[in-house]
Each structure stands twice: as C-alpha cells, then as structure tokens.
Design a protein around this motif. Structure first.
Motif, short mmCIF file in Angstrom:
data_model
loop_
_atom_site.label_atom_id
_atom_site.label_comp_id
_atom_site.label_asym_id
_atom_site.label_seq_id
_atom_site.Cartn_x
_atom_site.Cartn_y
_atom_site.Cartn_z
N GLN A 1 53.84 -1.06 26.11
CA GLN A 1 52.11 -1.48 25.74
C GLN A 1 52.08 -2.93 25.91
OE1 GLN A 1 52.98 0.57 21.56
NE2 GLN A 1 51.03 1.44 21.89
N PHE A 2 52.92 -3.71 25.49
CA PHE A 2 52.59 -5.32 25.75
C PHE A 2 52.65 -5.44 27.26
CE2 PHE A 2 54.94 -6.23 21.50
CZ PHE A 2 53.73 -6.22 20.91
N ALA A 3 53.51 -4.91 28.17
CA ALA A 3 53.50 -5.25 29.73
C ALA A 3 52.08 -4.71 30.11
CB ALA A 3 54.66 -4.48 30.30
N THR A 4 51.66 -3.58 29.77
CA THR A 4 50.32 -2.99 30.12
C THR A 4 49.24 -4.03 29.97
OG1 THR A 4 51.16 -0.92 29.78
CG2 THR A 4 48.83 -0.97 30.11
N ALA A 5 49.22 -4.44 28.68
CA ALA A 5 48.11 -5.49 28.09
C ALA A 5 48.23 -6.62 29.06
CB ALA A 5 48.32 -5.62 26.81
N PHE A 6 49.38 -7.00 29.52
CA PHE A 6 49.67 -8.41 29.89
C PHE A 6 49.47 -8.18 31.66
CE2 PHE A 6 52.56 -9.51 26.67
CZ PHE A 6 51.73 -9.93 25.83
N GLY A 7 49.28 -7.05 32.15
CA GLY A 7 49.01 -6.63 33.64
C GLY A 7 50.31 -6.59 34.36
N LEU A 8 51.41 -6.28 33.57
CA LEU A 8 52.64 -6.22 34.49
C LEU A 8 52.72 -4.73 34.71
CD1 LEU A 8 54.90 -8.09 31.83
CD2 LEU A 8 54.13 -9.02 33.89
N ARG A 9 53.56 -4.67 36.11
CA ARG A 9 54.06 -3.35 36.51
C ARG A 9 55.20 -2.81 35.91
NH1 ARG A 9 53.87 -3.20 42.89
NH2 ARG A 9 55.74 -4.13 42.61
N ALA A 10 54.99 -1.79 34.94
CA ALA A 10 56.15 -1.21 34.30
C ALA A 10 56.86 0.08 34.63
CB ALA A 10 55.62 -1.16 32.97
N ILE A 11 58.03 -0.39 35.06
CA ILE A 11 58.93 1.08 35.52
C ILE A 11 59.73 1.36 34.32
CG2 ILE A 11 60.68 1.68 37.09
CD1 ILE A 11 59.89 -0.24 39.18
N VAL A 12 59.58 2.71 33.84
CA VAL A 12 60.13 3.25 32.62
C VAL A 12 61.31 4.43 33.17
CG1 VAL A 12 60.11 4.63 30.69
CG2 VAL A 12 58.41 2.91 31.25
N THR A 13 62.67 3.94 32.80
CA THR A 13 63.96 5.06 32.89
C THR A 13 63.90 5.97 31.88
OG1 THR A 13 65.40 3.78 32.12
CG2 THR A 13 64.56 3.46 34.42
N SER A 14 64.06 7.15 32.12
CA SER A 14 64.24 8.18 30.93
C SER A 14 65.02 9.49 31.63
CB SER A 14 63.07 8.77 30.41
OG SER A 14 63.43 9.75 29.28
N SER A 15 65.83 10.33 30.58
CA SER A 15 66.23 11.58 31.26
C SER A 15 65.38 12.70 30.99
CB SER A 15 67.71 11.66 30.40
OG SER A 15 67.36 11.93 29.07
N SER A 16 64.22 12.08 30.47
CA SER A 16 63.23 13.38 30.30
C SER A 16 62.02 13.13 31.05
CB SER A 16 62.90 13.49 28.66
OG SER A 16 61.65 14.20 28.40
N ASP A 17 61.57 14.27 31.78
CA ASP A 17 60.22 14.07 32.75
C ASP A 17 59.17 14.16 31.62
OD1 ASP A 17 61.34 14.05 35.20
OD2 ASP A 17 61.38 16.21 35.44
N GLU A 18 59.39 14.85 30.64
CA GLU A 18 58.32 14.65 29.56
C GLU A 18 57.81 13.55 29.17
OE1 GLU A 18 57.17 16.80 25.39
OE2 GLU A 18 59.12 17.30 26.04
N LYS A 19 59.03 12.74 28.58
CA LYS A 19 58.84 11.68 28.17
C LYS A 19 58.10 10.68 29.11
CE LYS A 19 62.60 11.86 24.54
NZ LYS A 19 63.67 11.35 23.86
N LEU A 20 58.75 10.60 30.41
CA LEU A 20 58.23 10.07 31.54
C LEU A 20 56.64 9.99 31.70
CD1 LEU A 20 60.98 10.02 34.12
CD2 LEU A 20 60.29 8.24 32.85
N GLU A 21 56.26 11.37 31.42
CA GLU A 21 54.63 11.53 31.65
C GLU A 21 54.10 10.94 30.36
OE1 GLU A 21 52.74 12.92 33.89
OE2 GLU A 21 54.94 12.90 35.13
N ARG A 22 54.62 10.95 29.18
CA ARG A 22 54.06 10.28 28.03
C ARG A 22 53.96 8.78 28.23
NH1 ARG A 22 56.14 12.94 22.53
NH2 ARG A 22 54.58 11.62 21.68
N ALA A 23 54.93 8.20 28.90
CA ALA A 23 55.13 6.84 29.23
C ALA A 23 53.83 6.45 30.00
CB ALA A 23 56.55 6.55 29.59
N LYS A 24 53.63 7.28 30.99
CA LYS A 24 52.76 6.93 32.34
C LYS A 24 51.19 6.95 31.47
CE LYS A 24 55.15 8.59 36.06
NZ LYS A 24 55.08 9.73 37.35
N GLU A 25 51.24 7.78 30.26
CA GLU A 25 50.00 7.88 29.81
C GLU A 25 49.70 6.73 28.80
OE1 GLU A 25 50.27 11.25 27.19
OE2 GLU A 25 50.16 13.04 28.83
N LEU A 26 50.92 6.01 28.61
CA LEU A 26 50.58 4.46 27.87
C LEU A 26 50.70 3.52 28.86
CD1 LEU A 26 53.32 5.04 25.12
CD2 LEU A 26 51.01 4.79 24.74
N GLY A 27 50.58 3.79 30.05
CA GLY A 27 50.42 2.64 31.15
C GLY A 27 51.42 2.39 31.96
#
Length: 340
Positions: free
Chosen positions: A182-208
């Motif tokens: 959330q902070f990275a999105t607010a600061f204009g950073l490009r965030a790559i998130v790792t997870s073992s769950s595609d569902e969680k990755l989709e939710r992460a993309k909804e957060l930016g």
C-alpha cells in the motif's frame, strides 16, 4: 479505578494449552504513564512464536502476550503532559526508542516480550511510548499499525527514501507485506509481490501490485523478477523468509540494490554468496519496527494518503486461541481481537 476487574489472557507456560483468561486489578498509572482501556488488539506471527516458546525461551510466567493495541486514555499520571483523558492512542512497541538511533539493547523495553503485553482490558503505556491513533481509522484498523505498518514504513521511507518508478519486490502477503504494498503504491513504486497463491496475487494486484509471481509454480522467482525488469533486477527486496531464500533475493537485486531483512519465517540465519554482494554494492539492512517519531510521521501519511489497513478476520476477546491458530493459515490481512 482499582476496584475494577481487569481481564487478561495470560501464559502460565508455553503452548496454547497454557494460555488462559485471568482476572486482576486495573493497574494504577505512574507519574508519566497512561492508563488505556483497550479496544482492539492485532496479532503478529511473533506472538504465536512467543506463545509456542520459540522466540523467548526464558520468558517469566505468568505473562500477558501481544504488543499491538489501540485504546482510550482513561487516566493519566500526575506528570503527564503529552496526552489527556479521552484521547485514542497506540502504544510504541519498542518503548525506549523515541527517535534517532536505536537504544543499545534494542528489545530491552518492548511490549509483549520484555514488557507485559496488551491482551488485557486495561494496559499501561508510558507517555513517551504512545502516539495518537489516526482519526480516519476504526479501532480494528488502527490496532494493526504498531508492528506491521511501522516496519513496512521504516523499511521504505526511514531506512531509505522511495523513488517513484523504482521496483520493489515484496515477499508474501502477510501484514508487513500488505502495508509495504500500500505504501509502495502511494509512493509510485512498481511493486512485485510473490506468493504461493494465485488468489492472493490477484488480491494484491487489486491493492496496486504491478506484477505477481507464484513461487510454487515458478520456483526460480528471482529469475522471473529479473525478466520483468528487462534483466536489470529490482531496486529493493523485502526479505521475509531468511535462510537460503536470501540467495534468490540477492540474485533478484539490481546493482546498488537494497535488501531489507524483516522476517524469519524460514530460518534464523541468512545464506548468500559474497562476491555478487560485493560486486553489485548491495546494501543489507535489518529492520526491527521503528521509532516513535517515524510512527507519528506514518500516521500523518496514512491520513493524507487515505490508506486503509487490510483486515483479514476479527475475533472476540474469548476467541484468542482460535485467533492465534488462524495465523498458521497464512491469512490475507491482519488478524484482530476486539476487547469490548
């Protein structure tokens, strides 16, 4: 005040079976103390580690665990000047770190480890170890801030400075990771998130999140991160696992990159080759929450940026064992216990 009963969850030994409710007297604040009626307590994975005897094997019992709580000031000591009755406050987890350099012994005065925790109806905060809760957040939301949010904030804005357009790799979707996103999105950073769950990755993309990598289906996630950055690597990695995972984190970093050591979900030691670390001038820094002044700056930013913490599930005060068990499931969002 002392005639009231104070409910707490206390450990009489290690393991969930030794965690039970107890009743005592409401504590009296000292001259520089605040007596706080808690409203909500958020859980961190370290709380489960403490209950299980993994993190502090020489703990003295009985002991009240947890460190993150929001509540209302209901009484103040005679010498208190920073707060007044009726204000809503959060406790500073490392109670003797108001600003600047950390104390020589970092966790000598820490809520929920060397100091009694917050899983009680009433708790004592020193006036120099408390901050006002952000007005825009509910009690449940505000309770999530002291460790997870401040750790992410400190890693991204205090230990370094965010530069819009740079790439941040965030491991997992735990409490610190989601605040970092959330902070990275607010600061204009490009965030790559790792997870073992595609569902969680989709939710992460909804957060930016800019990109997501499923490390179960793509175990060489470091190479995937380099491909996503045209071979250059990422500028900053938040290391949440430890152990041999640090090798991949190092490989994912660009020259002059930063590796912030935050978590130890996998191991309590790091393992990576020295030559690429030296050749690429990698900065490695351990992050252990942050000081009170950073907490205050963060809360101001949360208000200005309209950031809302991600809450996974809320439990009642009688459901603390179930709440701690739920942490094992790797929930998306913070786990909160209400005390009212």
């Amino acid at each position: 005040m002392c005639s009231q009963i104070n409910r707490s969850w206390q450990m009489s030994g290690f393991g969930l079976s030794r965690l039970s409710q107890a009743q005592g007297m409401v504590p009296e604040p000292g001259p520089h103390d605040l007596l706080v009626r808690t409203r909500a307590v958020s859980l961190n994975y370290k709380d489960k580690m403490i209950v299980d005897g993994v993190l502090i094997p020489d703990l003295i019992f009985p002991f009240v665990p947890t460190s993150d709580a929001v509540g209302e000031v209901v009484a103040v000591g005679d010498a208190v000047t920073r707060f007044r009755v009726g204000q809503r406050v959060l406790g500073q987890v490392i109670a003797d770190w108001p600003d600047g350099d950390a104390p020589p012994v970092l966790h000598k005065h820490t809520l929920g480890s060397s100091l009694p925790g917050t899983l009680s109806d009433h708790v004592i905060f020193g006036e120099d170890a408390a901050v006002l809760a952000p007005p825009s957040l509910s009690d449940i939301e505000a309770a999530t801030l002291p460790i997870a949010a401040l750790t992410a904030w400190f890693a991204l804005t205090e230990a370094t400075r965010p530069v819009a357009g740079q790439t941040l790799l965030i491991q997992g979707t735990g409490g610190v990771s989601l605040f970092a996103l959330q902070f990275a999105t607010a600061f204009g950073l490009r965030a790559i998130v790792t997870s073992s769950s595609d569902e969680k990755l989709e939710r992460a993309k909804e957060l930016g999140a800019w990109q997501g990598i499923n490390y179960r289906t793509q175990p060489a996630w470091d190479e995937v991160a380099r491909e996503l950055t045209n071979g250059l690597g990422v500028n900053h990695v938040l290391e949440m696992v430890g152990g041999d995972n640090a090798r991949r984190s190092l490989n994912a970093l660009a020259a002059d990159g930063r590796l912030s050591i935050i978590g130890l979900l996998g191991a309590t030691e790091l393992s990576f080759p020295i030559i690429p670390f030296m050749r690429n001038r990698i900065v490695v820094q351990g992050v252990s929450v942050g000081h009170r002044r950073a907490f205050e700056r963060m809360n101001q930013a949360i208000e200005a940026l309209n950031i809302k913490p991600v809450v996974g599930k809320v439990f009642g005060f009688d459901e603390v064992p179930q709440a701690l068990q739920h942490l094992e499931k790797g929930p998306f969002g913070k786990i909160v216990v209400t005390t009212t």
